[in-house]
Design an enzyme around this catalytic site. Sequence first.
Site, PDB file in Angstrom:
ATOM      1  CG  ASP A 149      22.538 109.400 115.508  1.00 38.78           C
ATOM      2  OD1 ASP A 149      21.727 109.723 116.294  1.00 38.78           O
ATOM      3  OD2 ASP A 149      22.527 108.308 115.189  1.00 38.78           O
ATOM      4  CD  GLU A 381      27.562 109.426 107.197  1.00 40.38           C
ATOM      5  OE1 GLU A 381      26.620 110.135 107.607  1.00 40.38           O
ATOM      6  OE2 GLU A 381      27.183 108.158 107.106  1.00 40.38           O
ATOM      7  CE1 TYR A 433      23.568 102.177 109.697  1.00 37.06           C
ATOM      8  CE2 TYR A 433      24.562 103.915 108.394  1.00 37.06           C
ATOM      9  CZ  TYR A 433      24.384 103.434 109.559  1.00 37.06           C
ATOM     10  OH  TYR A 433      25.431 103.539 110.627  1.00 37.06           O
ATOM     11  CD  GLU A 469      28.528 105.215 110.803  1.00 36.09           C
ATOM     12  OE1 GLU A 469      27.278 105.177 110.463  1.00 36.09           O
ATOM     13  OE2 GLU A 469      29.236 105.989 111.141  1.00 36.09           O
TER      14      GLU A 469
END
Length: 556
Positions: A149, A381, A433, A469
């Site tokens: 990303d 990740e 998230y 994160e």
Amino acid sequence: MLYPKSNLYRTVTSLNGLWHFSVVADDYLPHAPLQDYRLTAVPASMNEIVTDTETKNHVGKIVYECVFSVPHISKSEYRLRLGAVSHKCEVYLNGVKIGAGINGYLPIDLPLECLLEKNRLSVVIDNRLTNETFPPGRLEGRKQIINHDFYNYTGIHRDVLVYSRPKQHIEDIEIQTVVDGDYRKIKINAKTTCEKISYQILDKSGEPVITSENSEIMIPNPALWSPESPYLYTLIAQTECDQYEERFGIRKVEVDGNRFLLNDKPVYFKGFGMHEDFFILGKGNSSAVNIRNFELLKWIHANSIRTSHYPYSEEIMNLADEYGIMVIEEVPAVGMNWWEENFGANGANENTLKLHKELITQLYERDKNHPSVIMLSVANEAATNEALGETYFKEVIAHARELWPLPITIVEFYKSDETLVSKYVDVICINRYFGWYYDHGDLSVICEQMKEELCRWHDRYQKPIILTEYGADTVEGLHSLPAESFSEEFQKEYFEQCGEAFDAFDFCIGEHPWAFADFKTKQGLTRVRGNRKGIFTKDRQPKSGAFYLRDRWKKR
Ligand code: GCB
């Protein structure tokens, strides 16, 4: 690998500035000077400078070219250092190939043996990402598919320097600091072609502390490096014909049960994952932007960063030493979570594994003397849930441990009972998230879900945990009462909910909300002019959540 520096024995000439550039065919060789060229800037990405979509989005080869001259210095040799070229490149001097770069984030350092009065330097860049590059990617003809990303910037992103050093020179210096109880020592491992070498150590104000011909030096009552007091010494290595100055700090890093200790004191990590990214420059290094970033890190009371998702410039590492910001270094292993599709049924091939290990070695060579570096992340990740992933990362981590005398981690996406790799690392790092990619917009679930998640990881591994994160896209100036997603209020309340969960457990040793500032990424339905999870806007102004974090971190 020593960074080029000028002194009585060494010179440095910068080739930064205007260069010629052109899109070229795959079989292009720079036998003759470019005739049909455009101007571009170094260091910078070409993508944010050009105004036509075709060049901006070009997938394939590009050539950069400049002409330079250097004076003849007897008993010296010249070398070329390209700080970073994205992604792969071949380097030609006067049409003759002199070397190649294997990835976009580490330096290329090459001998310049056949210099003429005027020299044409050509850098043929290939920006394609495949299953044998870092980060990996996939090609569908000329279409680049990326699984990370951030924008796939192309260009010469860091300084280009021509430097001279004596033929009999100091090749490398490694400074290991040993802190044990009251015992403090530095061990210097210098590679040199000279017969004798001596050392002098200066304190922060430049006053001599000790002089020695021994490579093991005791420093009486040294000041230790820490975020609160980032004390730096200078080592001057001297031979009969060369000299090199290297800054270093003395500190001890250790993981003990649930705690991460710096100089025997527990650390709570406050800071961010970031990106090298700014308007027009793209990933081009800029001292002004770098300093602004560090000023903001201090303003918000951060003490750490992660170099997500690739090694940052040497200048950033120097600033981290100086400002007292601890660094979790990450190699560009991001997007390795699609083994079948990207790497085939047999997983990553031998070349990928070899290159991954090589990048860990090269990063160590570049950054080994920075006291700010306190941990290494081998990937972000990745497919840690697959048996092939376990075999692969077990070997990568074992390799990292041979070199890096620091805690090792991998940043996890998978759940605690899915990953097969977290058992090999010292600190658990997770990206989560809740309330954003899951239960989007529901602030009420975040705290509980985060607490449950932290407990699951701790029950299984009994290791300290950092949230590397968590975050919410936020459009500056968008307000909403009560808070709704994308508003500044939502981001602030989101951080409040997460903070409450982190404070509940002492095994949670840090928080890195994603991300330091907004950044450019590939276009997509969830990306309005980039990833907007920044706590700061792309022009480095605070969103409302920044004031909450500043207040929280001042007390934490
Ligand atoms: C992640 C990635 C990061 C992305 C972020 C997001 O998990 O590690 O590179 O930018 O999520 O905003 O989706």
